[in-house]
Design a protein around this motif. Structure first.
Motif, PDB file in Angstrom:
ATOM      1  N   THR A  63       0.836  -1.203   0.000  1.00  0.00           N
ATOM      2  CA  THR A  63       0.000   0.000   0.000  1.00  0.00           C
ATOM      3  C   THR A  63       0.872   1.255   0.000  1.00  0.00           C
ATOM      4  N   ASP A 111      -5.774  -1.602  -4.958  1.00  0.00           N
ATOM      5  CA  ASP A 111      -5.255  -2.145  -3.709  1.00  0.00           C
ATOM      6  C   ASP A 111      -6.331  -3.040  -3.091  1.00  0.00           C
ATOM      7  N   GLU A 112      -6.164  -4.311  -3.251  1.00  0.00           N
ATOM      8  CA  GLU A 112      -7.114  -5.315  -2.765  1.00  0.00           C
ATOM      9  C   GLU A 112      -8.558  -5.017  -3.177  1.00  0.00           C
TER      10      GLU A 112
END
Ligand SMILES: Nc1ncnc2c1ncn2[C@@H]1O[C@H](COP(=O)(O)OP(=O)(O)OP(=O)(O)O)[C@@H](O)[C@H]1O
Ligand SMILES: [Mg+2]
Length: 324
Positions: free
Chosen positions: A64, A181-182
């Motif tokens: 991240t 991000d995810e």
């Protein structure tokens, strides 16, 4: 030109350690104890235009943090990051118009408004011509089957529907580089699949470059030709998914289910035990021994179910990180 270029990128977080109580607070006025965390330790990699790259690593690896540096949210401590030739932290509007970031665990749409209202605000913000906007919205809503949801307050949508709306919002302005991000975190398998198929379509149709982090290996297997793996802030692998799993291709996972837990025998003679469940055992067996091992085990024990699986990428990555 590479779409993304990262060289010796580092990020050190500094935070002031707070001491407890009033005395601690007073002490803090005079001497401040600063702690440093080197979250990203000088990583380098490139992503070509149109590529889909998986950015993998265990919790706290620095994924991240890296994405935040690549999207200009955070300034690197040192090193170079270039996205479409721009330095992200300059936050030039030409760059911002061409990239997008979707964070699976952070909401970007207005909670109290229907998603549609947010889309309209974004259209203004990014100055998307009305005709382009209409065409894109039509395509995005159609592919995500969202048409009947966009006029409902976002807070009333399911997690999966919300995530899809986030995708639409991120892609409205037609970015050339998409950071995720995810994106499928917490979604059920059906929604995960829908998002994956959608991302494939976006990559294919628009040649959108995609960098995604995910803890779900299905995402990586289906979407990414190439992976970059980091651990503790350092790059530990970069290459094709095939190359990552190579060397593991000579073994198969033999999954055996027994009638009850008390009937699970010791099977270590056939291979390494990769996993155990209540009445299941997963054995890592060399490919050439699979047939013989299966035959013998079936004959000697009361097996209710048996299947042969490939080693999962997840296992490979886990292995990679558990090495001394
Ligand atoms: N704002 C911050 N201040 C101090 N340390 C931070 C900050 N944000 C992250 N860290 C630390 O930096 C390291 C990397 O965090 P990061 O969030 O980038 O990891 P990640 O790879 O995204 O992990 P996850 O898979 O859990 O999302 C961790 O040790 C984390 O505790
Ligand atoms: Mg993270």
């Amino acid at each position: 030109m590479a779409a993304i270029e990262v060289r010796d990128l580092r990020k050190v977080y500094t935070s002031v350690k707070k001491q407890p109580g009033v005395v601690g607070a007073l002490k803090g006025l005079f001497s401040r104890e600063v702690t440093e965390v080197e979250a990203v330790k000088g990583i380098s990699f490139e992503v070509a235009e149109g590529e889909v790259v998986g950015f993998l690593g265990p919790n706290g690896a620095g994924k991240t943090t890296t994405l935040k540096m690549l999207t200009g949210i955070m300034v690197p401590t040192s090193g170079v990051a270039k996205v479409l030739g721009y330095t992200p932290f300059d936050r030039r509007s030409e760059m911002l118009r061409q990239i997008a970031l979707v964070m699976g665990n952070r909401q970007q749409l207005w909670w109290d408004l229907p998603a549609w209202d947010s889309f309209v605000v974004l259209r203004e913000l990014y100055d998307v011509p009305k005709a382009d906007f209409d065409r894109r919205v039509e395509f995005l809503l159609e592919s995500l089957q969202l048409k009947d949801k966009v006029h409902t307050q976002v807070r009333k949508l399911s997690l999966g529907e919300r995530m899809k709306c986030e995708m639409v919002a991120a892609l409205l302005h037609g970015p050339r580089v998409l950071f995720l991000d995810e994106p499928t975190i917490g979604l059920d398998v059906v929604s995960q699949k829908r998002i994956r198929d959608f991302l494939k379509e976006v990559n294919l149709k628009e040649r959108c470059t995609i960098v995604l982090t995910s803890h779900y290996m299905q995402d990586v297997q289906e979407l990414c030709e190439r992976v970059v793996v980091i651990d503790h802030g350092a790059l530990v692998f970069e290459g094709s998914l095939g190359a990552l799993t190579e060397g593991y291709s000579e073994t198969r996972r033999l999954r055996l289910t027994f009638e009850e837990s008390s009937a699970v025998p010791d099977l270590t003679a056939y291979g390494e035990v990769a996993e155990t469940g209540e009445n299941t055992v997963v054995l890592a067996v060399p490919r050439r021994d699979i047939a013989r091992a299966t035959g013998e085990i079936l004959q000697a024990h009361r097996v209710v179910d048996v299947s042969v699986e490939d080693v999962s990428v997840e296992e490979v990555v886990r292995d990679l990180f558990s090495r001394p």
